[in-house]
Design an enzyme around this catalytic site. Structure first.
Site, PDB file in Angstrom:
ATOM      1  N   LYS A 102      20.325   4.453  10.129  1.00  8.29           N
ATOM      2  CA  LYS A 102      21.779   4.264  10.019  1.00  8.29           C
ATOM      3  C   LYS A 102      22.418   5.341   9.159  1.00  8.29           C
ATOM      4  O   LYS A 102      23.565   5.713   9.368  1.00  8.29           O
ATOM      5  CB  LYS A 102      22.112   2.866   9.486  1.00  8.29           C
ATOM      6  CG  LYS A 102      22.144   1.799  10.567  1.00  8.29           C
ATOM      7  CD  LYS A 102      20.795   1.577  11.121  1.00  8.29           C
ATOM      8  CE  LYS A 102      20.489   1.070  12.411  1.00  8.29           C
ATOM      9  NZ  LYS A 102      19.130   0.983  12.825  1.00  8.29           N
TER      10      LYS A 102
ATOM     11  N   HIS B 175      46.171  -9.034  10.681  1.00 12.64           N
ATOM     12  CA  HIS B 175      46.631  -7.994  11.602  1.00 12.64           C
ATOM     13  C   HIS B 175      46.952  -6.729  10.831  1.00 12.64           C
ATOM     14  O   HIS B 175      47.573  -6.810   9.781  1.00 12.64           O
ATOM     15  CB  HIS B 175      47.890  -8.476  12.333  1.00 12.64           C
ATOM     16  CG  HIS B 175      48.477  -7.423  13.222  1.00 12.64           C
ATOM     17  ND1 HIS B 175      47.895  -7.060  14.419  1.00 12.64           N
ATOM     18  CD2 HIS B 175      49.576  -6.636  13.084  1.00 12.64           C
ATOM     19  CE1 HIS B 175      48.618  -6.100  14.981  1.00 12.64           C
ATOM     20  NE2 HIS B 175      49.640  -5.828  14.184  1.00 12.64           N
TER      21      HIS B 175
ATOM     22  N   LYS C 293       0.829  -1.219   0.000  1.00 13.46           N
ATOM     23  CA  LYS C 293       0.000   0.000   0.000  1.00 13.46           C
ATOM     24  C   LYS C 293       0.858   1.263   0.000  1.00 13.46           C
ATOM     25  O   LYS C 293       0.365   2.351  -0.263  1.00 13.46           O
ATOM     26  CB  LYS C 293      -0.957  -0.007   1.189  1.00 13.46           C
ATOM     27  CG  LYS C 293      -0.293  -0.033   2.532  1.00 13.46           C
ATOM     28  CD  LYS C 293      -1.323  -0.027   3.647  1.00 13.46           C
ATOM     29  CE  LYS C 293      -0.596  -0.054   4.961  1.00 13.46           C
ATOM     30  NZ  LYS C 293      -1.181  -0.672   6.049  1.00 13.46           N
TER      31      LYS C 293
ATOM     32  N   GLY D 103      15.395   0.035  24.400  1.00 13.26           N
ATOM     33  CA  GLY D 103      15.675  -1.058  23.470  1.00 13.26           C
ATOM     34  C   GLY D 103      16.498  -0.493  22.324  1.00 13.26           C
ATOM     35  O   GLY D 103      17.078   0.598  22.447  1.00 13.26           O
TER      36      GLY D 103
ATOM     37  N   GLY E 201      12.021   4.007  26.859  1.00 11.82           N
ATOM     38  CA  GLY E 201      12.358   2.689  26.324  1.00 11.82           C
ATOM     39  C   GLY E 201      13.798   2.666  25.849  1.00 11.82           C
ATOM     40  O   GLY E 201      14.163   3.440  24.973  1.00 11.82           O
TER      41      GLY E 201
ATOM     42  N   GLY F 231       8.581  -0.469  22.050  1.00 10.34           N
ATOM     43  CA  GLY F 231       8.346  -1.716  21.324  1.00 10.34           C
ATOM     44  C   GLY F 231       7.382  -1.527  20.167  1.00 10.34           C
ATOM     45  O   GLY F 231       6.806  -0.451  19.984  1.00 10.34           O
ATOM     46  N   ARG F 232       7.251  -2.591  19.372  1.00  9.99           N
ATOM     47  CA  ARG F 232       6.366  -2.551  18.208  1.00  9.99           C
ATOM     48  C   ARG F 232       5.418  -3.738  18.245  1.00  9.99           C
ATOM     49  O   ARG F 232       5.801  -4.840  18.616  1.00  9.99           O
ATOM     50  CB  ARG F 232       7.195  -2.564  16.909  1.00  9.99           C
ATOM     51  CG  ARG F 232       8.071  -1.299  16.760  1.00  9.99           C
ATOM     52  CD  ARG F 232       9.000  -1.387  15.570  1.00  9.99           C
ATOM     53  NE  ARG F 232       8.294  -1.418  14.307  1.00  9.99           N
ATOM     54  CZ  ARG F 232       7.801  -0.360  13.673  1.00  9.99           C
ATOM     55  NH1 ARG F 232       7.944   0.847  14.207  1.00  9.99           N
ATOM     56  NH2 ARG F 232       7.174  -0.480  12.521  1.00  9.99           N
TER      57      ARG F 232
ATOM     58  N   CYS G   8      11.763  -1.113   7.234  1.00  9.87           N
ATOM     59  CA  CYS G   8      13.226  -1.179   7.257  1.00  9.87           C
ATOM     60  C   CYS G   8      13.855  -0.146   6.330  1.00  9.87           C
ATOM     61  O   CYS G   8      14.653   0.676   6.753  1.00  9.87           O
ATOM     62  CB  CYS G   8      13.670  -2.590   6.866  1.00  9.87           C
ATOM     63  SG  CYS G   8      15.435  -2.723   6.575  1.00  9.87           S
TER      64      CYS G   8
END
Ligand code: NAD
Length: 465
Positions: free
Chosen positions: A51, A444, A35, A182, A180, A271-272, A42
């Site tokens: 990000k 390294h 829709k 999280g 929250g 939260g979701r 995301c």
């Protein structure tokens, strides 16, 4: 008119669009109903834009400490409009990529809102009022989730924001309260504190990132406080009020003290919940449990022709999990009998500063499950590359079974954590012992040496610590 497909997918997020591509690869005629825009939460309102903003915050942070690296900068400032513009460009480039992948794979994208009519058909309501009916041998529900809020608090995206509103702000708020701690809470707290906001982070449970290892959470909390974020764990939010000036949040601290914090904006990050209302699940006979759609190991609902994946099923709400579930679901529809996912091997990645990532069991979970375990830690301050980067915070922690030397879990807090966790995923999946993990030589100087050294530490013999 009714179009007929092998599979009709509801939702073009990282669950749905990946499933569509795999379906087409397996020779199925696929319809993908969306829709909004392809890429879902995301790509459009979640992982990707956050990000991108965090990358700009990182650039600002580096600019502020440039003199330490021998680079003299004068007049460096934050240009929020340009930060937003770059975020949009990143999102739009990746979205075009998904659109062209769908075309290349001959997936039919149907724009509109889907409602199930039966176990093998659905109706799509278009924006212009027209409707279309699709019939399909299999239906895959990948409708995602939406932000939850606290009782009596309305997300208006003006004063009280969800992550969607926080991504779209037209300026950097002078102050921000985040409820929250999280992934959403800590990522936005770090983002806005770095860019100049005064941030307060309130968490109900006794640690930040409650799902993560206690030592990792403690290290993160220390770092957040060093960044001058006010962190209150064990906080009980009593009341949220909004007015012209902003928001006032009354809460009780862990020590039982009543406090009020005022800020320009409030971010709700508690939260979701599953976005499954209005899908017509009852009409098709699909059972739900508190809004989530229960599924078996092949992502099949109680109606055999209907599958569900991603944030609307009661598994980890993560984009990469949704994609993996989509592949399993479609392969099962195609009769391939794929192995169910092992959720103990799903990585978690939080793009806070420093980053946190983990896979497998935490120390506490391993002990709860009755494993006799030993743990090993290697600090990034003893890793050459971390010192070179000037990012010495954090550590790699391994949880190893005492009896078999088997790797049970890996937790990383520090530079590159979200990339480094990939090698731990492989190690757990291949059932490496800590010794085997230590014998794989890393180049390294790299941050991956810290992972190798943690594995040496599991035998009590790290070289550099
Ligand atoms: P979450 O469930 O991970 O965290 C919510 C936090 O809010 C918890 O720590 C909880 O204890 C706290 N909380 C709940 N009620 C509260 C209250 N009344 N007062 C104070 N604290 C309270 O949810 P989220 O961070 O909103 O993220 C939603 C989903 O999206 C999660 O599954 C998350 O993993 C995922 N996500 C992942 C990433 C990532 O992987 N980097 C980023 C963002 C979101």
């Amino acid at each position: 008119m009714t179009d007929t497909y092998d599979i009709a997918i509801i939702g073009a997020g990282p669950g749905g669009y990946v499933a569509a591509i795999r379906a087409s690869q397996l020779g199925m005629k696929a319809a993908l109903v969306e829709k909004d825009q392809v890429g879902g939460t995301c790509l459009n309102r979640g992982c990707v834009p956050t990000k991108a903003l965090l990358r700009s915050a990182e650039a600002w942070s580096l600019a502020q400490s440039a003199a330490e690296y021998g680079v003299q900068l004068t007049g460096a400032t934050v240009d929020w409009a340009q930060i937003q513009k770059r975020k949009e460009q990143v999102v739009s480039r990746l979205r075009k990529g998904v659109e062209s992948l769908l075309k290349k794979n001959q997936v039919t994208l149907v724009q509109g809102t889907a409602t199930l009519l039966s176990p093998a058909s659905l109706r799509v309501q278009k924006a212009d009022g027209a409707t279309e009916t699709l019939s399909a041998r299999h239906i895959l529900i990948a409708s995602g989730a939406r932000a939850k809020t606290l009782l009596g608090v309305t997300i208006d995206e003006e004063r009280v924001l969800s992550s969607t509103g926080a991504l779209e702000l037209d300026h950097i708020p002078a102050s921000l309260v985040v409820i929250g701690a999280g992934a959403v809470g800590v990522e936005f707290a770090c983002l806005f504190q770095t860019l100049g906001s005064k941030v307060t982070l309130l968490e109900a449970l006794p640690q930040v990132l409650p799902a993560e290892d206690a030592e990792v959470a403690e290290e993160l909390a220390k770092s957040l406080k060093r960044q001058r974020i006010r962190v209150e764990v064990g906080a009980r939010v009593e009341k949220v009020e909004t007015d012209e000036q902003g928001v006032r949040v009354a809460f009780t601290t862990a020590a039982g003290k009543a406090e009020t914090v005022a800020a320009e904006k409030l971010l709700m990050a508690v939260g979701r919940g599953p976005a499954t209302d209005g899908l017509g699940l009852e009409a098709a006979g699909v059972k739900t449990d508190r809004g989530f759609i229960p599924v078996n190991g092949h992502m099949q609902t109680n109606v055999p022709s209907i599958y569900a994946i991603g944030d609307c099923v009661p598994t980890l709400q993560l984009a990469h999990v949704a994609s993996a579930e989509g592949i399993v679901a479609v392969e099962h529809m195609a009769g391939l009998n794929p192995r169910p996912l092992n959720y103990d091997h799903m990585p978690r990645a939080v793009y806070s500063r420093p980053e946190v990532a983990s896979v497998g069991l935490t120390e506490a979970q391993a002990r709860e499950k009755g494993h006799a375990v030993r743990t090993a830690k290697f600090p990034f301050m003893a890793c050459s590359k971390a010192v070179i980067l000037g990012e010495r915070e954090g550590f790699v922690k391994l949880v190893v079974s005492e009896a078999y030397d088997a790797l049970l879990g890996v937790q990383i807090i520090g530079p590159g954590a979200t990339e480094l966790i990939g090698e731990a995923v492989l190690a757990l999946r291949q059932e490496f012992t800590a010794e085997e993990f230590s014998r794989a030589v890393r180049p390294h100087p790299t941050l991956s040496e810290a992972v190798m050294e943690a594995a040496h530490a599991a035998a009590g013999m790290p070289i550099h610590y």
